[in-house]
Design an enzyme around this catalytic site. Structure first.
Site, PDB file in Angstrom:
ATOM      1  N   TYR A 146      41.655  25.957  64.381  1.00 16.33           N
ATOM      2  CA  TYR A 146      40.826  26.193  65.574  1.00 16.33           C
ATOM      3  C   TYR A 146      39.353  25.847  65.256  1.00 16.33           C
ATOM      4  CZ  TYR A 146      39.753  28.249  70.145  1.00 16.33           C
ATOM      5  OH  TYR A 146      39.354  28.444  71.449  1.00 16.33           O
TER       6      TYR A 146
ATOM      7  N   LYS B 174      33.577  29.739  70.435  1.00 17.54           N
ATOM      8  CA  LYS B 174      33.994  30.943  71.184  1.00 17.54           C
ATOM      9  C   LYS B 174      33.201  32.168  70.738  1.00 17.54           C
ATOM     10  CE  LYS B 174      37.222  29.237  73.926  1.00 17.54           C
ATOM     11  NZ  LYS B 174      36.872  28.981  75.351  1.00 17.54           N
TER      12      LYS B 174
HETATM   13  P1  NAD Z   1      42.934  23.180  80.602  1.00 12.73           P
HETATM   14  O1  NAD Z   1      42.968  21.875  79.899  1.00 12.73           O
HETATM   15  O2  NAD Z   1      43.834  23.362  81.739  1.00 12.73           O
HETATM   16  O3  NAD Z   1      41.452  23.537  81.046  1.00 12.73           O
HETATM   17  C1  NAD Z   1      40.312  23.132  80.322  1.00 12.73           C
HETATM   18  C2  NAD Z   1      39.362  22.574  81.336  1.00 12.73           C
HETATM   19  O4  NAD Z   1      38.124  22.224  80.744  1.00 12.73           O
HETATM   20  C3  NAD Z   1      39.903  21.288  82.010  1.00 12.73           C
HETATM   21  O5  NAD Z   1      39.948  21.463  83.398  1.00 12.73           O
HETATM   22  C4  NAD Z   1      38.873  20.245  81.636  1.00 12.73           C
HETATM   23  O6  NAD Z   1      38.684  19.295  82.647  1.00 12.73           O
HETATM   24  C5  NAD Z   1      37.651  21.106  81.463  1.00 12.73           C
HETATM   25  N1  NAD Z   1      36.557  20.458  80.757  1.00 12.73           N
HETATM   26  C6  NAD Z   1      36.523  19.958  79.486  1.00 12.73           C
HETATM   27  N2  NAD Z   1      35.321  19.399  79.243  1.00 12.73           N
HETATM   28  C7  NAD Z   1      34.580  19.530  80.382  1.00 12.73           C
HETATM   29  C8  NAD Z   1      33.267  19.143  80.765  1.00 12.73           C
HETATM   30  N3  NAD Z   1      32.448  18.475  79.933  1.00 12.73           N
HETATM   31  N4  NAD Z   1      32.842  19.447  82.023  1.00 12.73           N
HETATM   32  C9  NAD Z   1      33.652  20.101  82.886  1.00 12.73           C
HETATM   33  N5  NAD Z   1      34.902  20.490  82.586  1.00 12.73           N
HETATM   34  C10 NAD Z   1      35.352  20.212  81.340  1.00 12.73           C
HETATM   35  O7  NAD Z   1      43.224  24.282  79.461  1.00 12.73           O
HETATM   36  P2  NAD Z   1      43.138  25.867  79.504  1.00 12.73           P
HETATM   37  O8  NAD Z   1      43.958  26.324  78.361  1.00 12.73           O
HETATM   38  O9  NAD Z   1      43.415  26.366  80.857  1.00 12.73           O
HETATM   39  O10 NAD Z   1      41.619  26.156  79.117  1.00 12.73           O
HETATM   40  C11 NAD Z   1      40.742  26.921  79.910  1.00 12.73           C
HETATM   41  C12 NAD Z   1      39.938  27.891  79.056  1.00 12.73           C
HETATM   42  O11 NAD Z   1      40.815  28.859  78.503  1.00 12.73           O
HETATM   43  C13 NAD Z   1      39.206  27.250  77.894  1.00 12.73           C
HETATM   44  O12 NAD Z   1      37.937  27.877  77.745  1.00 12.73           O
HETATM   45  C14 NAD Z   1      40.080  27.624  76.713  1.00 12.73           C
HETATM   46  O13 NAD Z   1      39.349  27.656  75.516  1.00 12.73           O
HETATM   47  C15 NAD Z   1      40.519  29.001  77.139  1.00 12.73           C
HETATM   48  N6  NAD Z   1      41.686  29.552  76.456  1.00 12.73           N
HETATM   49  C16 NAD Z   1      42.860  28.857  76.405  1.00 12.73           C
HETATM   50  C17 NAD Z   1      43.970  29.401  75.755  1.00 12.73           C
HETATM   51  C18 NAD Z   1      45.268  28.642  75.685  1.00 12.73           C
HETATM   52  O14 NAD Z   1      46.091  28.980  74.810  1.00 12.73           O
HETATM   53  N7  NAD Z   1      45.527  27.679  76.530  1.00 12.73           N
HETATM   54  C19 NAD Z   1      43.870  30.671  75.170  1.00 12.73           C
HETATM   55  C20 NAD Z   1      42.647  31.358  75.246  1.00 12.73           C
HETATM   56  C21 NAD Z   1      41.577  30.801  75.894  1.00 12.73           C
HETATM   57  O1  0WE Z   2      40.648  26.959  73.378  1.00  5.13           O
HETATM   58  C1  0WE Z   2      41.707  26.399  73.176  1.00  5.13           C
HETATM   59  C2  0WE Z   2      41.804  24.886  73.210  1.00  5.13           C
HETATM   60  C3  0WE Z   2      40.495  24.211  73.453  1.00  5.13           C
HETATM   61  C4  0WE Z   2      40.476  22.737  73.236  1.00  5.13           C
HETATM   62  C5  0WE Z   2      41.591  21.916  73.233  1.00  5.13           C
HETATM   63  C6  0WE Z   2      41.459  20.545  73.067  1.00  5.13           C
HETATM   64  C7  0WE Z   2      42.637  19.612  72.997  1.00  5.13           C
HETATM   65  C8  0WE Z   2      42.284  18.208  73.379  1.00  5.13           C
HETATM   66  C9  0WE Z   2      39.240  22.163  73.040  1.00  5.13           C
HETATM   67  N1  0WE Z   2      39.084  20.835  72.881  1.00  5.13           N
HETATM   68  C10 0WE Z   2      40.165  20.024  72.889  1.00  5.13           C
HETATM   69  N2  0WE Z   2      39.957  18.692  72.721  1.00  5.13           N
HETATM   70  C11 0WE Z   2      40.932  17.758  72.897  1.00  5.13           C
HETATM   71  O2  0WE Z   2      40.715  16.558  72.704  1.00  5.13           O
HETATM   72  N3  0WE Z   2      42.818  27.172  72.892  1.00  5.13           N
HETATM   73  C12 0WE Z   2      42.661  28.600  72.748  1.00  5.13           C
HETATM   74  C13 0WE Z   2      44.158  26.610  72.637  1.00  5.13           C
HETATM   75  C14 0WE Z   2      44.288  26.367  71.164  1.00  5.13           C
HETATM   76  O3  0WE Z   2      43.721  25.300  70.589  1.00  5.13           O
HETATM   77  C15 0WE Z   2      43.973  25.381  69.227  1.00  5.13           C
HETATM   78  C16 0WE Z   2      44.729  26.531  68.959  1.00  5.13           C
HETATM   79  C17 0WE Z   2      44.918  27.171  70.209  1.00  5.13           C
HETATM   80  C18 0WE Z   2      45.628  28.452  70.441  1.00  5.13           C
HETATM   81  C19 0WE Z   2      43.600  24.522  68.202  1.00  5.13           C
HETATM   82  C20 0WE Z   2      44.015  24.802  66.884  1.00  5.13           C
HETATM   83  C21 0WE Z   2      44.728  25.941  66.625  1.00  5.13           C
HETATM   84  C22 0WE Z   2      45.097  26.815  67.653  1.00  5.13           C
END
Ligand code: NAD
Ligand code: 0WE
Length: 268
Positions: A156, A163
């Protein structure tokens, strides 16, 4: 029912129907909120527009949160169309994919700045520019974070640092906003298979570990995250600000899984 009736909110971070932001939007819509959405680029516009229209939202605006101009333009449009704003959902993160694997010390200066700009500073900028619209409305702001801010989750890396900055920004923003009557909180969600997660190599393994280690022995759902977001955006949570709520089936509360502890004691 209808606890969000009469409230208007902006949702930033929908990419598709699996996005956490979309799970949140559905819960808010169910309770009567009026929603506006932003999308990052034209290829995502094609996905976001039909989703928004499906729940009666006509305000779908472009916004790269790395651009102050884009952010200002969004609020200009909301000022024109709505004249006010009751809540903001910030659900955005980005780091270079090649920096979400291997040693953290290989993070580049530019990659570090990019991850913190998009994933943490964007909340500060979006909050500041929203304030004129939120004036006198006791507004609520929420953002999405992850356990990797608190403890090391291998790979991560720079997102964990981002974060941590985001969670601390929530506390400093809460201090600023309190006297204005506004609140800001974060949801620390367990792993959900979204577009952002699909780009991660060992995401399945992370989900498997969560299923084994959580007290609830399962993964969190989009609906559960949506309902928590609904609570934080609504007037049911008016006593809360500066908080990071874990919606992770209890993963954060465990150091060892119950099974791991049993295996250890059976060897005594
Ligand atoms: P997602 O890909 O559906 O959403 C991420 C969003 O970020 C996308 O809509 C993308 O267009 C947007 N984004 C990226 N760069 C951008 C920029 N420069 N300007 C505007 N928008 C931008 O994935 P998600 O998992 O729904 O992620 C949403 C949030 O939840 C993130 O902050 C992620 O870190 C957090 N999160 C995700 C998880 C998981 O396991 N998926 C767990 C905990 C927290
Ligand atoms: O916040 C996240 C993911 C955020 C994220 C994901 C990507 C994938 C594609 C940020 N930047 C990018 N850039 C890309 O090009 N999570 C909480 C999901 C997540 O991401 C991980 C995790 C988990 C869980 C990455 C490594 C290890 C665990």
């Amino acid at each position: 029912m209808g606890i969000m009736k009469g409230k208007k909110g902006l949702v930033v971070g929908v990419a598709n129907e699996r996005s956490i932001a979309w799970g949140i939007a559905q819960a808010l819509h169910r309770e009567g909120a009026e929603l506006a959405f932003t999308y990052l680029n034209d290829s995502l516009k094609k996905r976001v527009k039909p989703l928004a229209e499906g729940i009666g939202s006509k305000l779908v605006l472009p916004c790269d949160v790395g651009s102050d101009d884009d952010i200002k333009e969004v609020y200009k449009e909301l000022e024109k169309e709505w004249g006010g704003l009751d809540f903001l959902v910030h659900s955005v993160a980005f780091a270079n994919k090649d920096e979400l694997k291997g040693a953290f010390y290989n993070t580049s200066r530019d990659g570090f700045a990019l991850a913190l700009d998009i994933s943490a500073y964007s909340l500060v900028a979006m909050t500041r520019e929203a304030l004129p619209l939120m004036e006198g409305r006791n507004a609520s702001i929420i953002t999405l974070t992850y356990y990797g801010a608190e403890k090391v989750i291998p790979n991560y890396n720079v997102m964990g640092v981002g974060k941590a900055a985001l969670e601390t920004s929530v506390r400093y923003l809460a201090a600023d906003l309190g006297s204005l009557g506004h609140r800001i909180n974060a949801i620390s969600a367990g792993p959900v298979r979204t577009l952002a997660a699909a780009g991660i190599g060992d995401f399945r393994k992370i989900q498997r570990v969560n299923e084994l280690r959580t007290p609830m022995q399962r993964l969190v759902t989009l609906e559960e995250i949506g309902n928590t977001a609904l609570y934080l955006c609504s007037d049911h949570s008016t006593g809360m600000t500066g908080e990071v709520m874990h919606v992770d089936c209890g993963f954060h509360a465990m150091a060892l899984s119950v099974q791991e502890a049993q295996q250890l004691s059976s060897k005594d």
